[in-house]
Design a protein around this motif. Sequence first.
Motif, mmCIF file in Angstrom:
data_model
loop_
_atom_site.group_PDB
_atom_site.id
_atom_site.type_symbol
_atom_site.label_atom_id
_atom_site.label_comp_id
_atom_site.label_asym_id
_atom_site.label_seq_id
_atom_site.Cartn_x
_atom_site.Cartn_y
_atom_site.Cartn_z
ATOM 1 N N ARG A 18 0.818 -1.227 0.000
ATOM 2 C CA ARG A 18 0.000 0.000 0.000
ATOM 3 C C ARG A 18 0.848 1.272 0.000
ATOM 4 N N ASP A 19 2.153 1.098 -0.048
ATOM 5 C CA ASP A 19 3.057 2.251 -0.062
ATOM 6 C C ASP A 19 3.018 2.904 -1.454
ATOM 7 N N ARG A 20 2.542 4.131 -1.509
ATOM 8 C CA ARG A 20 2.403 4.801 -2.807
ATOM 9 C C ARG A 20 3.740 5.129 -3.454
ATOM 10 N N GLN A 21 4.796 5.120 -2.651
ATOM 11 C CA GLN A 21 6.124 5.407 -3.195
ATOM 12 C C GLN A 21 6.853 4.142 -3.662
ATOM 13 N N LEU A 22 6.212 2.989 -3.514
ATOM 14 C CA LEU A 22 6.846 1.741 -3.940
ATOM 15 C C LEU A 22 6.741 1.593 -5.449
ATOM 16 N N LEU A 57 5.202 -9.628 -12.164
ATOM 17 C CA LEU A 57 4.590 -9.451 -10.861
ATOM 18 C C LEU A 57 3.515 -8.347 -10.927
ATOM 19 N N PRO A 58 2.433 -8.509 -10.178
ATOM 20 C CA PRO A 58 1.355 -7.527 -10.215
ATOM 21 C C PRO A 58 1.848 -6.114 -9.902
ATOM 22 N N GLY A 59 1.479 -5.188 -10.772
ATOM 23 C CA GLY A 59 1.832 -3.786 -10.567
ATOM 24 C C GLY A 59 3.220 -3.399 -11.018
ATOM 25 N N ALA A 60 4.005 -4.356 -11.506
ATOM 26 C CA ALA A 60 5.382 -4.055 -11.907
ATOM 27 C C ALA A 60 5.414 -3.239 -13.190
ATOM 28 N N ARG A 61 6.311 -2.273 -13.220
ATOM 29 C CA ARG A 61 6.528 -1.478 -14.419
ATOM 30 C C ARG A 61 7.722 -2.030 -15.181
ATOM 31 N N HIS A 62 7.660 -1.956 -16.491
ATOM 32 C CA HIS A 62 8.754 -2.489 -17.308
ATOM 33 C C HIS A 62 9.767 -1.385 -17.633
ATOM 34 N N TRP A 63 11.035 -1.659 -17.337
ATOM 35 C CA TRP A 63 12.134 -0.762 -17.715
ATOM 36 C C TRP A 63 13.359 -1.627 -17.952
ATOM 37 N N GLU A 64 13.613 -1.914 -19.225
ATOM 38 C CA GLU A 64 14.661 -2.872 -19.572
ATOM 39 C C GLU A 64 16.047 -2.383 -19.169
ATOM 40 N N GLN A 98 10.663 4.281 -3.466
ATOM 41 C CA GLN A 98 11.302 3.053 -2.974
ATOM 42 C C GLN A 98 11.235 2.052 -4.119
ATOM 43 N N ILE A 99 12.357 1.829 -4.771
ATOM 44 C CA ILE A 99 12.395 1.023 -5.981
ATOM 45 C C ILE A 99 12.912 -0.379 -5.668
ATOM 46 N N VAL A 100 12.243 -1.373 -6.231
ATOM 47 C CA VAL A 100 12.684 -2.766 -6.127
ATOM 48 C C VAL A 100 12.859 -3.305 -7.539
ATOM 49 N N THR A 101 14.079 -3.716 -7.866
ATOM 50 C CA THR A 101 14.354 -4.244 -9.202
ATOM 51 C C THR A 101 14.314 -5.773 -9.175
ATOM 52 N N TYR A 102 13.892 -6.355 -10.307
ATOM 53 C CA TYR A 102 13.919 -7.813 -10.382
ATOM 54 C C TYR A 102 14.056 -8.278 -11.832
ATOM 55 N N CYS A 103 14.568 -9.516 -11.977
ATOM 56 C CA CYS A 103 14.657 -10.184 -13.281
ATOM 57 C C CYS A 103 14.503 -11.679 -12.997
ATOM 58 N N ASN A 104 15.247 -12.530 -13.713
ATOM 59 C CA ASN A 104 15.158 -13.971 -13.463
ATOM 60 C C ASN A 104 16.294 -14.501 -12.603
#
Length: 233
Positions: free
Chosen positions: A141-145, A161-168, A201-207
């Motif tokens: 629920r963190d709007r800055q996430l 993942l739900p809500g994830a934005r794409h930035w290659e 608050q940014i969380v990056t992910y891949c495989n």
Amino acid sequence: HLTSPSLRIVDLRDRQNYDAGHLPGAVWFDRTALSRTCTDHSVTLISSALFASIMGRLGISNPTHVVAYDDVWGMHAARFVWALWRYGHGQAAVLNGGIDGWEDAKQRLTRGRVLSYPQQFVAAPDATQRADMLWLVSHARDRQLLLLDVREEYEYVAGHLPGARHWEWQHAISTRSWAMVHNPEAMRDKLLAAGITPNQQIVTYCNSESRAAHTLLVLRSLGYPKVRLLDDA
């Protein structure tokens, strides 16, 4: 600083490339040794105890300055550095430009295996470096996430993942340069234009965490203080 006893240079390339020529004093490291594959085929970082043992065998102690490099714009080196940060070692960096930039600068390479004198590495896990699924749920629920999927577009479209934005992750690099960030000022503008701002608050992910680690290091180098990597160990 090449001859400094407090410096450890780590080569993250394939072994045959290391054997063909590497930075003076660089030790080779099998980058797959950092990974633990779970039953669901996801990849996470190895435990702190195992990591400490491996770093000690590499000749890395807590006061050691570490510089890692590879031949893919710092992608593999970034994960190695992030792993050190994750386990409390802050004196680690990626060689910007990697071995290609080193050679372009007419710096010499050497051959032959470099052996390490074992050291003691004490892991001190830093929880601020990572986010797991429980952390994501608790901050949903963190709007800055901002959850950032840095994989290729076809991977993102196939499922994310739900809500994830794409930035290659490759947005930061260029085939005309070996630097981790081809044009820092232009990259800041592109990130801001995409709604990726330093206050988030940014969380990056891949495989496999390597591309996510690259983006994490890029963002921090551009002045983004709150960036974590998704590692559900």
